[in-house]
Design a protein around this motif. Structure first.
Motif, PDB file in Angstrom:
ATOM      1  N   HIS A 144       0.818  -1.219   0.000  1.00  0.00           N
ATOM      2  CA  HIS A 144       0.000   0.000   0.000  1.00  0.00           C
ATOM      3  C   HIS A 144       0.849   1.267   0.000  1.00  0.00           C
ATOM      4  O   HIS A 144       0.335   2.356   0.251  1.00  0.00           O
ATOM      5  CB  HIS A 144      -0.996   0.014   1.165  1.00  0.00           C
ATOM      6  CG  HIS A 144      -2.061  -1.031   1.043  1.00  0.00           C
ATOM      7  ND1 HIS A 144      -2.980  -1.038   0.036  1.00  0.00           N
ATOM      8  CD2 HIS A 144      -2.316  -2.142   1.794  1.00  0.00           C
ATOM      9  CE1 HIS A 144      -3.783  -2.078   0.160  1.00  0.00           C
ATOM     10  NE2 HIS A 144      -3.390  -2.777   1.214  1.00  0.00           N
TER      11      HIS A 144
ATOM     12  N   ASP B 170      -1.604  -5.355  -0.729  1.00  0.00           N
ATOM     13  CA  ASP B 170      -0.789  -5.946   0.318  1.00  0.00           C
ATOM     14  C   ASP B 170      -0.270  -7.284  -0.200  1.00  0.00           C
ATOM     15  O   ASP B 170      -1.035  -8.239  -0.373  1.00  0.00           O
ATOM     16  CB  ASP B 170      -1.614  -6.134   1.590  1.00  0.00           C
ATOM     17  CG  ASP B 170      -0.790  -6.634   2.759  1.00  0.00           C
ATOM     18  OD1 ASP B 170      -0.310  -7.784   2.689  1.00  0.00           O
ATOM     19  OD2 ASP B 170      -0.624  -5.889   3.743  1.00  0.00           O
TER      20      ASP B 170
ATOM     21  N   ASP C 114       2.479   3.916   4.406  1.00  0.00           N
ATOM     22  CA  ASP C 114       1.029   4.146   4.458  1.00  0.00           C
ATOM     23  C   ASP C 114       0.447   3.888   5.836  1.00  0.00           C
ATOM     24  O   ASP C 114      -0.712   4.230   6.083  1.00  0.00           O
ATOM     25  CB  ASP C 114       0.327   3.191   3.487  1.00  0.00           C
ATOM     26  CG  ASP C 114       0.370   1.744   3.998  1.00  0.00           C
ATOM     27  OD1 ASP C 114      -0.689   1.190   4.347  1.00  0.00           O
ATOM     28  OD2 ASP C 114       1.473   1.176   4.091  1.00  0.00           O
TER      29      ASP C 114
ATOM     30  N   ASN D 203      -0.107   7.387   0.629  1.00  0.00           N
ATOM     31  CA  ASN D 203      -1.395   6.681   0.555  1.00  0.00           C
ATOM     32  C   ASN D 203      -1.845   6.276   1.958  1.00  0.00           C
ATOM     33  O   ASN D 203      -2.195   5.115   2.199  1.00  0.00           O
ATOM     34  CB  ASN D 203      -1.292   5.422  -0.320  1.00  0.00           C
ATOM     35  CG  ASN D 203      -0.449   5.611  -1.568  1.00  0.00           C
ATOM     36  OD1 ASN D 203      -0.617   6.592  -2.286  1.00  0.00           O
ATOM     37  ND2 ASN D 203       0.467   4.696  -1.822  1.00  0.00           N
TER      38      ASN D 203
END
Length: 231
Positions: free
Chosen positions: A15, A21, A191, A209
């Motif tokens: 991510h 993932d 992230d 993100n």
């Protein structure tokens, strides 16, 4: 490697450089192959993934679950599956934005490294696909019996997770005759709020993100927020 490097760029993987993932997707891939107990494995995979996102993952419980399939099959078979995984799952998720970001740091002469909690069996080929030769990941334990290399299903050393990431990065720096103090610049792209210990250690933390908790923290602390993917 020498202390000629003055700047480092650290990248989380899932991510962050990838919009998915890889650990979670590897589990789903094994279910699709039919090499694990489908219903049970998928349920547990989702449970651990949700725990991770919620910041309450039992890392050793997860690794006992995630590394078991590595010990259940010959490494040659696992490598063949991983090639298929790269082709079918990872390659379609390689984004130009990630490649450009990495290239920017490489062009500046920064020492680049992927720092991920996901195990190195899953992540090393992905790291190489991004053109990064340095990887700090959770390491699966391996054994060589009659020159046959196999996974044991256990973790080797400390998982590369939360505070463990800081310790592993510091050990990596020391091996290359570097330290936080010797660096003019250091940045870390992530992230996840799980990466807060390492984000707080570098000169420039970059929430990339970010999940909701990290986004709020980055806003409160006036950290840079990078929306890397145009989705």
């Amino acid at each position: 490697m020498s202390a000629s490097y003055h700047s480092i760029a650290l990248f989380d993987l899932d991510h962050t450089l990838l919009p998915i993932d890889s650990d979670h997707e590897w589990g789903r891939f094994l279910v699709r192959l039919g090499v694990v107990d489908g219903a049970y494995y998928e349920q547990q995979n989702e449970r651990f993934y949700n725990d991770y996102k919620a910041g309450k993952l039992d890392i050793y419980g997860f690794l006992k679950f995630a590394l078991k399939p590595l010990a259940s099959h010959p490494k040659q078979t696992l490598d063949a599956w991983h090639q298929q995984f790269m082709s079918e799952v990872i390659e379609p998720q390689i984004r130009a934005e990630s490649i450009s970001l990495i290239q920017k740091h490489q062009d500046l002469g920064d020492l680049c490294c992927v720092v991920t909690a996901t195990n190195s069996f899953v992540t090393r080929p992905i790291c190489e696909r991004f053109g990064i030769s340095h990887l700090i990941a959770t390491e699966p334990e391996m054994t060589a019996d009659n020159q046959l290399i196999a996974f044991t299903g256990n973790v080797f050393g400390e998982p590369n997770f939360r505070e463990g990431k800081v310790r592993h990065v510091e050990a990596w720096l020391a091996r290359h005759h570097l330290s936080w103090e010797s660096l003019e610049k250091s940045c870390f792209y992530s992230d996840s709020m799980n990466d807060l210990p390492l984000l707080e250690k570098v000169h420039t933390p970059i929430a990339t993100n970010p999940d909701n908790r990290l986004r709020q923290l980055a806003t409160d602390r006036n950290w840079q927020i990078l929306e890397l993917f145009n989705q």
